[in-house]
Design a protein around this motif. Sequence first.
Motif, mmCIF file in Angstrom:
data_model
loop_
_atom_site.group_PDB
_atom_site.id
_atom_site.type_symbol
_atom_site.label_atom_id
_atom_site.label_comp_id
_atom_site.label_asym_id
_atom_site.label_seq_id
_atom_site.Cartn_x
_atom_site.Cartn_y
_atom_site.Cartn_z
ATOM 1 N N LEU A 250 17.795 27.596 46.855
ATOM 2 C CA LEU A 250 18.675 27.884 45.716
ATOM 3 C C LEU A 250 18.258 29.172 45.027
ATOM 4 C CD1 LEU A 250 18.641 24.323 44.131
ATOM 5 C CD2 LEU A 250 20.501 25.293 45.486
ATOM 6 N N GLY A 251 19.160 29.715 44.228
ATOM 7 C CA GLY A 251 18.838 30.814 43.344
ATOM 8 C C GLY A 251 18.429 30.295 41.979
ATOM 9 N N GLY A 252 18.057 31.196 41.097
ATOM 10 C CA GLY A 252 17.618 30.797 39.766
ATOM 11 C C GLY A 252 18.710 30.829 38.722
ATOM 12 N N GLY A 253 19.950 31.134 39.132
ATOM 13 C CA GLY A 253 21.044 31.194 38.184
ATOM 14 C C GLY A 253 21.520 29.814 37.775
ATOM 15 N N PRO A 254 22.517 29.749 36.907
ATOM 16 C CA PRO A 254 23.020 28.450 36.443
ATOM 17 C C PRO A 254 23.486 27.543 37.574
ATOM 18 C CG PRO A 254 23.890 30.216 35.079
ATOM 19 C CD PRO A 254 23.193 30.876 36.237
ATOM 20 N N GLU A 255 23.986 28.146 38.660
ATOM 21 C CA GLU A 255 24.449 27.331 39.778
ATOM 22 C C GLU A 255 23.284 26.811 40.618
ATOM 23 O OE1 GLU A 255 23.544 31.286 41.238
ATOM 24 O OE2 GLU A 255 24.683 30.540 39.507
ATOM 25 N N GLY A 256 22.096 27.336 40.383
ATOM 26 C CA GLY A 256 20.910 26.914 41.114
ATOM 27 C C GLY A 256 20.079 25.923 40.324
ATOM 28 N N LEU A 257 18.850 26.302 40.022
ATOM 29 C CA LEU A 257 17.957 25.393 39.314
ATOM 30 C C LEU A 257 17.029 26.201 38.406
ATOM 31 C CD1 LEU A 257 17.659 22.243 39.527
ATOM 32 C CD2 LEU A 257 15.629 22.672 40.902
ATOM 33 N N PRO A 258 17.572 26.759 37.318
ATOM 34 C CA PRO A 258 16.715 27.541 36.422
ATOM 35 C C PRO A 258 15.695 26.663 35.717
ATOM 36 C CG PRO A 258 18.901 27.246 35.466
ATOM 37 C CD PRO A 258 18.972 26.717 36.870
ATOM 38 N N PRO A 259 14.617 27.251 35.190
ATOM 39 C CA PRO A 259 13.639 26.461 34.431
ATOM 40 C C PRO A 259 14.306 25.683 33.304
ATOM 41 C CG PRO A 259 12.805 28.664 34.831
ATOM 42 C CD PRO A 259 14.241 28.665 35.279
ATOM 43 N N LYS A 260 13.746 24.522 33.039
ATOM 44 C CA LYS A 260 14.301 23.636 32.029
ATOM 45 C C LYS A 260 13.239 23.325 30.982
ATOM 46 C CE LYS A 260 16.860 19.238 31.799
ATOM 47 N NZ LYS A 260 17.265 18.061 32.614
ATOM 48 N N ILE A 261 13.641 23.308 29.728
ATOM 49 C CA ILE A 261 12.757 22.931 28.632
ATOM 50 C C ILE A 261 13.426 21.861 27.788
ATOM 51 C CG2 ILE A 261 11.710 25.233 28.588
ATOM 52 C CD1 ILE A 261 13.275 25.757 25.977
ATOM 53 N N HIS A 262 12.628 21.202 26.962
ATOM 54 C CA HIS A 262 13.141 20.256 25.976
ATOM 55 C C HIS A 262 12.861 20.803 24.583
ATOM 56 C CE1 HIS A 262 12.843 16.470 28.767
ATOM 57 N NE2 HIS A 262 13.766 17.321 29.142
ATOM 58 N N ALA A 263 13.788 20.566 23.668
ATOM 59 C CA ALA A 263 13.612 21.027 22.293
ATOM 60 C C ALA A 263 14.064 19.956 21.314
ATOM 61 C CB ALA A 263 14.394 22.320 22.044
ATOM 62 N N SER A 264 13.303 19.800 20.265
ATOM 63 C CA SER A 264 13.668 18.924 19.150
ATOM 64 C C SER A 264 12.872 19.396 17.950
ATOM 65 C CB SER A 264 13.364 17.455 19.463
ATOM 66 O OG SER A 264 12.038 17.288 19.931
ATOM 67 N N SER A 265 13.199 18.863 16.790
ATOM 68 C CA SER A 265 12.492 19.218 15.561
ATOM 69 C C SER A 265 11.818 17.987 14.977
ATOM 70 C CB SER A 265 13.466 19.801 14.533
ATOM 71 O OG SER A 265 13.987 21.037 14.992
ATOM 72 N N PRO A 266 10.657 18.163 14.328
ATOM 73 C CA PRO A 266 9.965 17.012 13.732
ATOM 74 C C PRO A 266 10.832 16.311 12.700
ATOM 75 C CG PRO A 266 8.543 18.948 13.787
ATOM 76 C CD PRO A 266 9.919 19.419 14.142
ATOM 77 N N LYS A 267 10.728 14.996 12.679
ATOM 78 C CA LYS A 267 11.506 14.212 11.719
ATOM 79 C C LYS A 267 11.082 14.510 10.296
ATOM 80 C CE LYS A 267 12.948 9.448 10.784
ATOM 81 N NZ LYS A 267 12.837 8.029 11.227
ATOM 82 N N SER A 268 9.768 14.630 10.068
ATOM 83 C CA SER A 268 9.252 14.899 8.727
ATOM 84 C C SER A 268 7.791 15.308 8.841
ATOM 85 C CB SER A 268 9.367 13.647 7.838
ATOM 86 O OG SER A 268 8.533 12.607 8.335
ATOM 87 N N LEU A 269 7.209 15.752 7.728
ATOM 88 C CA LEU A 269 5.784 16.089 7.714
ATOM 89 C C LEU A 269 4.930 14.864 7.980
ATOM 90 C CD1 LEU A 269 5.600 18.577 4.693
ATOM 91 C CD2 LEU A 269 5.445 19.123 7.130
ATOM 92 N N SER A 270 5.389 13.711 7.504
ATOM 93 C CA SER A 270 4.626 12.476 7.696
ATOM 94 C C SER A 270 4.851 11.880 9.085
ATOM 95 C CB SER A 270 5.000 11.449 6.629
ATOM 96 O OG SER A 270 6.389 11.131 6.697
ATOM 97 N N ASP A 271 5.894 12.317 9.770
ATOM 98 C CA ASP A 271 6.196 11.823 11.118
ATOM 99 C C ASP A 271 6.524 13.013 12.015
ATOM 100 O OD1 ASP A 271 6.858 10.385 13.356
ATOM 101 O OD2 ASP A 271 8.748 9.604 12.583
ATOM 102 N N PRO A 272 5.515 13.844 12.323
ATOM 103 C CA PRO A 272 5.793 15.064 13.093
ATOM 104 C C PRO A 272 6.209 14.799 14.523
ATOM 105 C CG PRO A 272 3.430 14.750 12.832
ATOM 106 C CD PRO A 272 4.094 13.710 11.972
ATOM 107 N N ARG A 273 5.855 13.626 15.068
ATOM 108 C CA ARG A 273 6.250 13.316 16.442
ATOM 109 C C ARG A 273 7.679 12.796 16.539
ATOM 110 N NH1 ARG A 273 0.643 12.075 16.627
ATOM 111 N NH2 ARG A 273 -0.373 13.145 18.381
#
Length: 338
Positions: A250-273
């Motif tokens: 495959l190629g690295g373009g959208p039709e192939g298999l580009p690198p993948k990451i996950h993103a989210s934001s902490p719920k709060s200072l007391s619950d950073p996970r």
Amino acid sequence: MIVRFGFVAMSLLLENASPSRTMTYTNFAKLGDREAGLARLERIAENNLRSTLRILNNNRYSDIHLYRFSSKLIPLATHEALSGWDPYPALAPAFADIGAFVRKHGMRVSFHPDHFCVFSTPRPEVLRSSIRDMEHHVRMLEAMGLDERAKCNIHVGGAYGDKALSGERFVRQFGELGSALRGRVTLENDDKTFTARETLDIAEQTGNPVVLDIHHHWVNDGGETPESLHGELWPRIAATWRREQERLGLGGGPEGLPPKIHASSPKSLSDPRGHADGVEPGPLLAFLRSVNGSVPHIDCMLEAKAKDQALAWLMEEMRKLEAAGQGVRVVDGSTIEL
């Protein structure tokens, strides 16, 4: 660099489209008539699959190209008491419809088996259960007619009192799986135990691509500096995807298999996970800009509580940044260019 965003399983923007309707084993056992109970489970599963297709249709309308399936499409599918049940013949048309839609529209799809799917475990019965769970997820992808671009993302697992030994056990036990399973897997750093570096070290031994979860890295960075993440680890992570692209032709373009990451934001200072409803664009863009130019494309799965609503909120912020001349160009409903 082109960045596409996606979301996980549930849609908050569609009504009555849950892909995760279920039945507990307790309620199944109360039915008395096993065959009737199995037929009911298959009806629930078919409704989940039809809801999944509705979500995919809405994603296409909204220019969303990245989606993670619910692992709960077939209720009780891996329950030991139902080990002789084979729901796939009855569900074959619904699975086939999903696969045909994904292929026609070039969508990138995946599964994320839950945290009970662990190949670092020292317990034989847990290993057997993990293998059964992975086989189930791969069989669903095969029922959709999807090739090895459709992945199952997992964590390394627990440390069990000796993280180094646990990592070695993962490499050995995972390596004993058949190639049909191993070739479907990506490995992700977690927020408590195996850091990005440790996960990458293991993935380089097994030959699997790494999904970098940047939220998990922020709360479990293993002492890495931003410079070591961007300058050392990320190039090695990108290399795991290049090797996978080469393996699959495959190629690295959208039709192939580009690198993948996950993103989210902490719920709060007391619950950073914990995960917040939405995703703050600032920290996410800071990471993306730090690796801009290293690869032509990145796919980013948003793991926010608000699901597709969170993606819509994020794209609103991206349009504001574009209007303010902040180096962001909105390409479509889920894609930007930096």
